[in-house]
Design an enzyme around this catalytic site. Sequence first.
Site, PDB file in Angstrom:
ATOM      1  N   ASP A  13       2.231  -5.914  -3.567  1.00  0.00           N
ATOM      2  CA  ASP A  13       1.811  -4.931  -2.768  1.00  0.00           C
ATOM      3  C   ASP A  13       0.204  -4.575  -2.989  1.00  0.00           C
ATOM      4  OD1 ASP A  13       4.232  -4.234  -1.694  1.00  0.00           O
ATOM      5  OD2 ASP A  13       4.774  -2.862  -3.268  1.00  0.00           O
ATOM      6  N   LYS A  16      -2.260  -8.314   0.030  1.00  0.00           N
ATOM      7  CA  LYS A  16      -2.278  -9.396   0.490  1.00  0.00           C
ATOM      8  C   LYS A  16      -2.508  -9.574   2.254  1.00  0.00           C
ATOM      9  CE  LYS A  16       1.646 -10.218  -1.428  1.00  0.00           C
ATOM     10  NZ  LYS A  16       1.844  -8.950  -2.338  1.00  0.00           N
ATOM     11  N   GLY A  40       6.471  -6.709   2.493  1.00  0.00           N
ATOM     12  CA  GLY A  40       5.999  -5.833   3.335  1.00  0.00           C
ATOM     13  C   GLY A  40       4.531  -5.723   3.347  1.00  0.00           C
ATOM     14  N   HIS A  41       4.077  -6.449   4.231  1.00  0.00           N
ATOM     15  CA  HIS A  41       2.500  -6.493   4.495  1.00  0.00           C
ATOM     16  C   HIS A  41       1.964  -5.639   5.566  1.00  0.00           C
ATOM     17  CE1 HIS A  41       2.823 -10.841   2.508  1.00  0.00           C
ATOM     18  NE2 HIS A  41       3.468  -9.862   1.616  1.00  0.00           N
ATOM     19  N   GLN A 223       5.135 -11.141  -2.426  1.00  0.00           N
ATOM     20  CA  GLN A 223       5.371 -10.780  -3.850  1.00  0.00           C
ATOM     21  C   GLN A 223       4.059 -10.663  -4.775  1.00  0.00           C
ATOM     22  OE1 GLN A 223       8.034 -12.930  -2.317  1.00  0.00           O
ATOM     23  NE2 GLN A 223       8.515 -10.748  -1.387  1.00  0.00           N
TER      24      GLN A 223
HETATM   25  P1  GDP Z   1       0.767  -6.260   0.367  1.00  0.00           P
HETATM   26  O1  GDP Z   1       2.278  -6.483   0.079  1.00  0.00           O
HETATM   27  O2  GDP Z   1       0.228  -7.055  -0.852  1.00  0.00           O
HETATM   28  O3  GDP Z   1       0.413  -6.982   1.652  1.00  0.00           O
HETATM   29  O4  GDP Z   1       0.520  -4.764   0.176  1.00  0.00           O
HETATM   30  P2  GDP Z   1       1.251  -3.585   0.924  1.00  0.00           P
HETATM   31  O5  GDP Z   1       0.862  -3.654   2.512  1.00  0.00           O
HETATM   32  O6  GDP Z   1       2.221  -3.391   0.593  1.00  0.00           O
HETATM   33  O7  GDP Z   1       0.491  -2.329   0.432  1.00  0.00           O
HETATM   34  C1  GDP Z   1      -0.877  -2.234   0.314  1.00  0.00           C
HETATM   35  C2  GDP Z   1      -1.133  -0.869   1.108  1.00  0.00           C
HETATM   36  O8  GDP Z   1      -2.499  -0.327   0.674  1.00  0.00           O
HETATM   37  C3  GDP Z   1      -1.131  -0.786   2.536  1.00  0.00           C
HETATM   38  O9  GDP Z   1      -0.744   0.492   2.801  1.00  0.00           O
HETATM   39  C4  GDP Z   1      -2.592  -1.103   3.097  1.00  0.00           C
HETATM   40  O10 GDP Z   1      -2.917  -0.531   4.321  1.00  0.00           O
HETATM   41  C5  GDP Z   1      -3.088  -0.294   2.081  1.00  0.00           C
HETATM   42  N1  GDP Z   1      -4.538  -0.891   1.851  1.00  0.00           N
HETATM   43  C6  GDP Z   1      -4.901  -2.060   1.470  1.00  0.00           C
HETATM   44  N2  GDP Z   1      -6.102  -2.214   1.225  1.00  0.00           N
HETATM   45  C7  GDP Z   1      -6.428  -0.943   0.930  1.00  0.00           C
HETATM   46  C8  GDP Z   1      -7.830  -0.440   0.303  1.00  0.00           C
HETATM   47  O11 GDP Z   1      -8.747  -1.094   0.149  1.00  0.00           O
HETATM   48  N3  GDP Z   1      -7.931   0.953   0.431  1.00  0.00           N
HETATM   49  C9  GDP Z   1      -6.857   1.549   0.868  1.00  0.00           C
HETATM   50  N4  GDP Z   1      -7.027   2.976   0.744  1.00  0.00           N
HETATM   51  N5  GDP Z   1      -5.579   1.302   1.159  1.00  0.00           N
HETATM   52  C10 GDP Z   1      -5.692  -0.097   1.169  1.00  0.00           C
HETATM   53  P1  IMO Z   2       4.980  -7.885  -1.070  1.00  0.00           P
HETATM   54  O1  IMO Z   2       5.089  -9.263  -0.528  1.00  0.00           O
HETATM   55  C1  IMO Z   2       6.674  -5.429  -4.430  1.00  0.00           C
HETATM   56  C2  IMO Z   2      10.610  -6.628  -5.998  1.00  0.00           C
HETATM   57  C3  IMO Z   2      11.591  -5.566  -5.909  1.00  0.00           C
HETATM   58  C4  IMO Z   2      12.493  -5.881  -7.320  1.00  0.00           C
HETATM   59  C5  IMO Z   2      12.240  -7.368  -7.242  1.00  0.00           C
HETATM   60  C6  IMO Z   2      13.512  -8.256  -6.980  1.00  0.00           C
HETATM   61  O2  IMO Z   2       5.195  -6.645  -0.222  1.00  0.00           O
HETATM   62  O3  IMO Z   2       4.044  -7.733  -2.300  1.00  0.00           O
HETATM   63  P2  IMO Z   2      14.086  -9.041  -4.610  1.00  0.00           P
HETATM   64  O4  IMO Z   2      14.552  -8.206  -3.191  1.00  0.00           O
HETATM   65  O5  IMO Z   2      13.026  -9.904  -4.081  1.00  0.00           O
HETATM   66  O6  IMO Z   2      15.178  -9.879  -4.859  1.00  0.00           O
HETATM   67  O7  IMO Z   2      13.788  -8.033  -5.311  1.00  0.00           O
HETATM   68  O8  IMO Z   2      11.229  -7.743  -6.781  1.00  0.00           O
HETATM   69  N1  IMO Z   2       9.825  -7.034  -4.722  1.00  0.00           N
HETATM   70  C7  IMO Z   2       8.584  -6.729  -4.538  1.00  0.00           C
HETATM   71  N2  IMO Z   2       8.009  -5.576  -5.055  1.00  0.00           N
HETATM   72  N3  IMO Z   2       5.990  -6.333  -3.378  1.00  0.00           N
HETATM   73  C8  IMO Z   2       7.034  -7.292  -2.666  1.00  0.00           C
HETATM   74  O9  IMO Z   2       6.492  -7.883  -1.696  1.00  0.00           O
HETATM   75  C9  IMO Z   2       8.162  -7.331  -3.312  1.00  0.00           C
HETATM   76  N4  IMO Z   2       9.379  -8.099  -3.167  1.00  0.00           N
HETATM   77  C10 IMO Z   2      10.292  -8.017  -3.821  1.00  0.00           C
HETATM   78  O10 IMO Z   2      11.285  -4.384  -5.762  1.00  0.00           O
HETATM   79  O11 IMO Z   2      11.810  -5.330  -8.146  1.00  0.00           O
HETATM   80 MG    MG Z   3       4.058  -5.102   0.220  1.00  0.00          MG
END
Ligand code: GDP
Ligand code: IMO
Ligand code: MG
Length: 429
Positions: A13, A16, A40-41, A223
């Site tokens: 999270d 990416k 979850g991207h 991840q």
């Molecule tokens: P990922 O799994 O690495 O793609 O990241 P996620 O989407 O799960 O979580 C990142 C969250 O932060 C999302 O809700 C994005 O919209 C938000 N986000 C990403 N970059 C920024 C930033 O520079 N500032 C803020 N405020 N939010 C951001």
């Molecule tokens: P993105 O791509 C954050 C965590 C789960 C749990 C562990 C194992 O959005 O960054 P799993 O279901 O993979 O067997 O769970 O890994 N986990 C993540 N945490 N971001 C993710 O993906 C994750 N994908 C799995 O919360 O601790």
């Molecule tokens: Mg994510």
Amino acid sequence: MSTTAIVGTQWGDEGKGRFCDVLAEDSDLVVRFQGGNNAGHTVVVGDEVFKFHLVPSGILRPETICLLADGTVIDPKVLCSEIEELRGRGIDTEGLKVSGSAHVIMPYHVLLDQLEERSKGDRAIGTTARGIGPCYADKASRVGIRVWDLVDRDRLARQLGQVLPRVNVLLEHLYDADAMTVDEVIDQVAPFMGTIEPLVVDGRALVMDAVASDAEVLFEGAQGTFIDLDHGTYPFVTSSHPISGAATIGTGLGPLDLDAVLGIAKSYTTRVGAGPFPAEAFDEDGDRLRESGAEFGTTTGRARRCGWFDSCMLRTAVRINSVSSLALTKLDVLDELETIRVVTAYELDGELIDYVPSDPEAFGRCVPVYEDFAGWQESLVEARELDDLPASAHNYVEAISTLVEAPISAIAVGPEREQTVWVEDPAEG
Ligand code: GDP
Ligand code: IMO
Ligand code: MG
């Protein structure tokens, strides 16, 4: 032309998806190489928010081919509903391809993930309950179902005939659940075969051809480094390898085919699920970061555990991934803080160290040593160039770059595409 891998350097999270979406504009091919719909991207485009779990974040660029490569695991139902949702929102999904060698998350994998977690009680991993672990376990045990099998009914029936007796022993005798028949399982996945069949390709050949023809290829990691099956905080890890090396293993390229590795790092630290987290802030600092950063999971909605930026983790991640440059995200989340803390070292059993020890129990005993930085207490969301950043923000970013021993190529100051300060081209390596 070049190949760039985008990887998470913390616990996932990091942002990416948003960088993948931005860099996909100039990419011919975007490849997910590991993981499944545990990811979850989030990508924000104007008023629209896209939450990708399986489909690569490059899909918003109509000219770009998007591949789910050999190393991914695919839940057919999730893939079809994501495709349907995107089409419903007017997104062209013609460029989406699925490698026949990718493994399939079957209905019994999802069930086993839930039953395994429940049986662990307070030792539960806190998985996303999407069947990821059981699917990769079957892959390693050589009893997995691959996409080639899924789209050929006879082949699928044959494979299921071999694997279901094993699955049913677990369901009936370990978890006191109902057994499944081959016909029942086929009935559950059959509605998705028609949508998936035309997407199936030889993923390795596709990626090799792209690289041979000097295409611009982006690898979208899911991840993060510290939930890597080998290098994370085992057993509190995912079941794949989210690190840059997997961009080659999960696609069929060789280690020298990667030109650049862009490590994504949040300006503070978050973690979803159980496991050690030395920099976790249990006080109001943690609550403030969670609220300002809206730190609730994209996939499960769970509140993320929060703490300050940990340069020991980043320094280690930079080496594990051969990070050529970093993108620092969510700097704007720190806008209002008077003081910003950074972990610069750990005290472990009376000694100072500056890296993450491989033994997760030792990692759990690490006590962070902090350095305090002055906050800037003004909004960064309009910053587009380095000169737009106030001196204390500059200072924070530079200190991080020095501590973690990596250049910073981009700084994100908001979730939108244009809310990015580019320092250098990450593809330069
Ligand atoms: P990922 O799994 O690495 O793609 O990241 P996620 O989407 O799960 O979580 C990142 C969250 O932060 C999302 O809700 C994005 O919209 C938000 N986000 C990403 N970059 C920024 C930033 O520079 N500032 C803020 N405020 N939010 C951001
Ligand atoms: P993105 O791509 C954050 C965590 C789960 C749990 C562990 C194992 O959005 O960054 P799993 O279901 O993979 O067997 O769970 O890994 N986990 C993540 N945490 N971001 C993710 O993906 C994750 N994908 C799995 O919360 O601790
Ligand atoms: Mg994510």
